[in-house]
Design an enzyme around this catalytic site. Structure first.
Site, PDB file in Angstrom:
ATOM      1  N   ARG A  95       0.836  -1.209   0.000  1.00 28.18           N
ATOM      2  CA  ARG A  95       0.000   0.000   0.000  1.00 28.18           C
ATOM      3  C   ARG A  95       0.869   1.256   0.000  1.00 28.18           C
ATOM      4  O   ARG A  95       0.567   2.229  -0.709  1.00 28.18           O
ATOM      5  CB  ARG A  95      -0.924   0.001   1.219  1.00 28.18           C
ATOM      6  CG  ARG A  95      -1.705   1.307   1.342  1.00 28.18           C
ATOM      7  CD  ARG A  95      -2.627   1.316   2.547  1.00 28.18           C
ATOM      8  NE  ARG A  95      -3.199   2.641   2.748  1.00 28.18           N
ATOM      9  CZ  ARG A  95      -4.054   2.963   3.708  1.00 28.18           C
ATOM     10  NH1 ARG A  95      -4.460   2.043   4.562  1.00 28.18           N
ATOM     11  NH2 ARG A  95      -4.513   4.204   3.817  1.00 28.18           N
ATOM     12  N   ASN A 149     -10.685  -4.093  -0.462  1.00 26.53           N
ATOM     13  CA  ASN A 149     -10.670  -2.982  -1.401  1.00 26.53           C
ATOM     14  C   ASN A 149      -9.795  -3.261  -2.616  1.00 26.53           C
ATOM     15  O   ASN A 149      -8.873  -4.065  -2.543  1.00 26.53           O
ATOM     16  CB  ASN A 149     -10.141  -1.717  -0.698  1.00 26.53           C
ATOM     17  CG  ASN A 149     -11.242  -0.968   0.027  1.00 26.53           C
ATOM     18  OD1 ASN A 149     -12.368  -0.897  -0.447  1.00 26.53           O
ATOM     19  ND2 ASN A 149     -10.910  -0.418   1.180  1.00 26.53           N
ATOM     20  N   CYS A 170     -18.836  -1.681   2.182  1.00 27.08           N
ATOM     21  CA  CYS A 170     -17.939  -0.572   2.505  1.00 27.08           C
ATOM     22  C   CYS A 170     -18.517   0.143   3.724  1.00 27.08           C
ATOM     23  O   CYS A 170     -19.740   0.214   3.882  1.00 27.08           O
ATOM     24  CB  CYS A 170     -17.842   0.381   1.318  1.00 27.08           C
ATOM     25  SG  CYS A 170     -16.762   1.816   1.588  1.00 27.08           S
ATOM     26  N   HIS A 200     -16.774   4.168  -3.131  1.00 30.41           N
ATOM     27  CA  HIS A 200     -15.903   5.330  -2.928  1.00 30.41           C
ATOM     28  C   HIS A 200     -16.183   6.442  -3.944  1.00 30.41           C
ATOM     29  O   HIS A 200     -15.344   7.305  -4.181  1.00 30.41           O
ATOM     30  CB  HIS A 200     -14.418   4.930  -2.960  1.00 30.41           C
ATOM     31  CG  HIS A 200     -14.017   4.123  -1.770  1.00 30.41           C
ATOM     32  ND1 HIS A 200     -12.730   3.689  -1.554  1.00 30.41           N
ATOM     33  CD2 HIS A 200     -14.736   3.671  -0.704  1.00 30.41           C
ATOM     34  CE1 HIS A 200     -12.672   2.998  -0.429  1.00 30.41           C
ATOM     35  NE2 HIS A 200     -13.883   2.979   0.102  1.00 30.41           N
ATOM     36  N   TYR A 253     -14.497  10.417   0.016  1.00 29.93           N
ATOM     37  CA  TYR A 253     -13.559  10.131  -1.073  1.00 29.93           C
ATOM     38  C   TYR A 253     -13.703  11.078  -2.256  1.00 29.93           C
ATOM     39  O   TYR A 253     -12.826  11.123  -3.124  1.00 29.93           O
ATOM     40  CB  TYR A 253     -13.721   8.683  -1.550  1.00 29.93           C
ATOM     41  CG  TYR A 253     -13.077   7.677  -0.625  1.00 29.93           C
ATOM     42  CD1 TYR A 253     -11.801   7.193  -0.874  1.00 29.93           C
ATOM     43  CD2 TYR A 253     -13.738   7.220   0.510  1.00 29.93           C
ATOM     44  CE1 TYR A 253     -11.203   6.276  -0.019  1.00 29.93           C
ATOM     45  CE2 TYR A 253     -13.155   6.307   1.368  1.00 29.93           C
ATOM     46  CZ  TYR A 253     -11.885   5.840   1.102  1.00 29.93           C
ATOM     47  OH  TYR A 253     -11.288   4.944   1.952  1.00 29.93           O
TER      48      TYR A 253
END
Length: 440
Positions: A95, A149, A170, A200, A253
Site C-alpha cells: 500500500r 478494497n 464498505c 468510494h 472520497y
C-alpha cells in the site's frame, strides 16, 4: 437450529476485533457456532494475537462461539455459511508503494482510487478468483461478503467471472449516516439517505428525517465547520458555492476527485517532510494496536481501533449477514450488480446503492434511475475505468491496463498513464503472474 460457520479470509487483520464484536452483539439473532480466522503463514504472529483477543472477547461475553486459527483456507471454507474477505495482498508495504509511486508524476497516490487503487486491484483479483474457486467447490451456497478494497472492482470481478454469491461492503455509507445523524442531533435510525453511485464514489442525493427533506440543512452544516470525513482522508473543507450548486452530499472520497490538485500537494508535502504516506502512518497505528491486542487482560475491542479507519465495519458487516440469514427485508447500502437500476451504467457492472436485503441477497431499490447530470459523467467515466481494470487483471491484458488508466479521471494524459503502468508492473511483478513477460 444448526450453528453457523463463518470463514474470515484475512483473519489476522487489525479489523478483526470489529467483526468479532459485531457477532457478539448479534448472538441472539445469529447462531454462530464457529469462526475460522484464515491467514497466510507470514502473518502467523498477527493471527495468533488477534485470535487470542477474539477468544477473550467471546469468553467475556459468555458466547459459545469457537474460534479456529488456520492457514488452511480449504478446511476453513468447507461447509461455511458465510465467507468474509478482508485481506490485503502485499500488506501495508505494498500500500505504501501504491501511495508513493504516482507522486513523481504529480498524480494522486491513494490505496483505492487512481493508479494506486489500480495496482491494488491487479494484485487482488487473482487471489479473489482462487478463493471463489474454492468456495464453488467447498461451500457453493455460501454468501461472500467482500470488504477487500477496492470493494466495487473486486465485487464486480466475482460477479462477472465466478458463480459465487457475493455482496460488496464498505463502511463509507454507514459512516456518512452516523455523521449526518450527529449533525442533526438525532438517532441514525430516524434518517434515510438516498444513496447512489459507485464504491468510494457515492452521493447522498437527498437526506430525509422523519419524512422531511433536510438535505440543505446538512449542506449548511458542512459549511458551518461540521466534518464529514474519515480517519484516512485529509479533512479539507468543502467550498460553499460548490456544495450549494451540487445540492447533494458527497462522500469523503470525493475530495480526491473534486480537490485533486490540493490533495496531491498535501501528499507530496507529507512525504517530503518525513511524515510519510497514510500507509506508513497506519503501520505505526497498527504497531500500537497489536501491542495493545497482546495484553492478556484486554477482552474488548479497544477504542484506538477507530484510528485505523474501520469504524462501524462490524455494524455494517454483521447486520448485513443477519439480514440475509434472517430474511429481514432491510435496506442496506451495498455493492451489487446493477441489473438496470441505473440506466446509464451497464447492467452487468456493480453499483453502490440502497438495496433490499433478504435471503435472496441484494435487490436495488431504484429501477431505471436517471442520474442527475451533475454526477452522471463522473460515474460513467469511473465505471469505464473499473470495467477495463477488471478485464486487464483477469486476462493479464496490458492494453486493457493502459486504457483503464487513460479512462481514470485522476490521470492527466496518455504519456503519464504509460509511465505509471510501466512503474506499476515493475514494482508489483511478484504479485502479477497474469502479466508475466507481457509488454508493448
Amino acid at each position: 437450529m444448526k450453528g453457523l460457520k463463518i470463514a474470515i479470509i484475512g483473519g489476522g487483520s487489525s479489523y478483526t476485533p470489529e467483526i468479532i464484536e459485531g457477532f457478539i452483539k448479534r448472538s441472539e439473532e445469529l447462531p454462530v457456532e464457529e469462526i475460522h480466522l484464515v491467514d497466510i503463514e507470514s502473518g502467523e504472529n498477527k493471527l495468533n494475537i488477534v485470535g487470542n483477543l477474539a477468544r477473550r472477547m467471546i469468553d467475556k461475553a459468555g458466547a459459545s462461539i469457537k474460534i479456529v486459527l488456520t492457514f488452511d483456507r480449504k478446511t476453513a471454507l468447507k461447509d461455511a455459511d458465510f465467507v468474509v474477505t478482508q485481506f490485503r495482498v502485499g500488506g501495508l508495504q505494498a500500500r505504501a508503494m501504491d501511495e508513493r509511486f504516482p507522486l513523481k508524476y504529480g498524480v494522486l497516490g491513494q490505496e483505492t482510487t487512481g493508479p494506486g487503487g489500480f495496482a491494488k486491484a491487479l494484485r487482488t483479483i487473482p487471489v479473489i478468483l482462487e478463493i471463489c474457486k474454492d468456495i464453488e467447490e467447498l461451500c457453493p451456497e455460501a454468501w461472500l461478503i467482500n470488504f477487500t478494497n477496492p470493494s466495487g472492482i473486486i465485487t464486480e470481478t466475482v460477479l462477472k467471472h465466478t458463480k459465487t454469491k457475493c455482496i460488496g461492503l464498505c463502511n463509507v455509507p454507514i459512516h456518512m449516516t452516523m455523521n449526518i445523524a450527529k449533525i442533526l442531533e438525532v438517532e441514525p435510525k430516524d434518517i434515510f439517505i438516498d444513496f447512489v453511485g459507485l464504491n468510494h464514489l457515492l452521493w447522498g442525493k437527498k437526506v430525509w428525517y422523519k419524512e422531511q427533506d433536510v438535505t440543505s440543512k446538512i449542506i449548511e452544516g458542512f459549511l458551518d465547520d461540521k466534518s464529514l470525513t474519515m480517519k484516512n482522508i485529509v479533512d479539507l473543507k468543502w467550498d460553499g458555492e460548490f456544495l450549494r450548486a451540487l445540492n447533494m452530499i458527497p462522500c469523503p472520497y470525493h475530495r480526491y476527485y473534486y480537490m485533486t490538485d490540493t490533495l496531491v500537494k498535501e501528499e507530496i508535502l507529507l512525504v517530503d517532510s518525513g511524515k510519510g504516506t497514510r500507509a506508513e502512518q497506519v503501520q505505526e497505528v497498527e504497531r500500537v494496536l497489536f501491542k495493545k491486542y497482546s495484553d492478556p487482560s484486554l477482552d474488548v475491542k479497544p477504542k484506538e481501533l477507530e484510528k485505523r479507519g474501520g469504524a462501524y465495519y462490524s455494524e455494517a458487516a454483521v447486520s448485513l449477514i443477519s439480514a440475509i440469514y434472517n430474511n429481514k427485508r432491510e435496506v442496506h447500502v451495498v455493492n451489487t450488480r446493477n441489473n438496470g437500476a441505473i440506466d446509464q451504467v451497464p447492467e452487468d457492472s456493480v453499483i453502490e446503492v440502497n438495496c433490499l436485503i433478504d435471503s435472496r441477497g441484494a435487490t436495488p431499490l431504484s429501477y431505471k434511475e436517471r442520474l442527475p447530470v451533475e454526477i452522471s459523467g463522473l460515474i460513467q467515466q469511473v465505471k469505464s475505468y473499473e470495467i477495463l481494470a477488471v478485464e486487464a487483471a483477469v486476462k493479464g491484458d496490458i492494453n486493457k491496463g493502459l486504457m483503464a488508466l487513460v479512462a481514470n479521471p485522476l490521470i492527466p494524459s496518455v504519456d503519464t498513464a504509460k509511465s505509471l503502468l510501466k512503474d506499476l508492473l515493475e514494482i508489483n511483478k511478484d504479485y502479477l503472474p497474469q502479466f508475466m513477460e507481457k509488454q508493448w
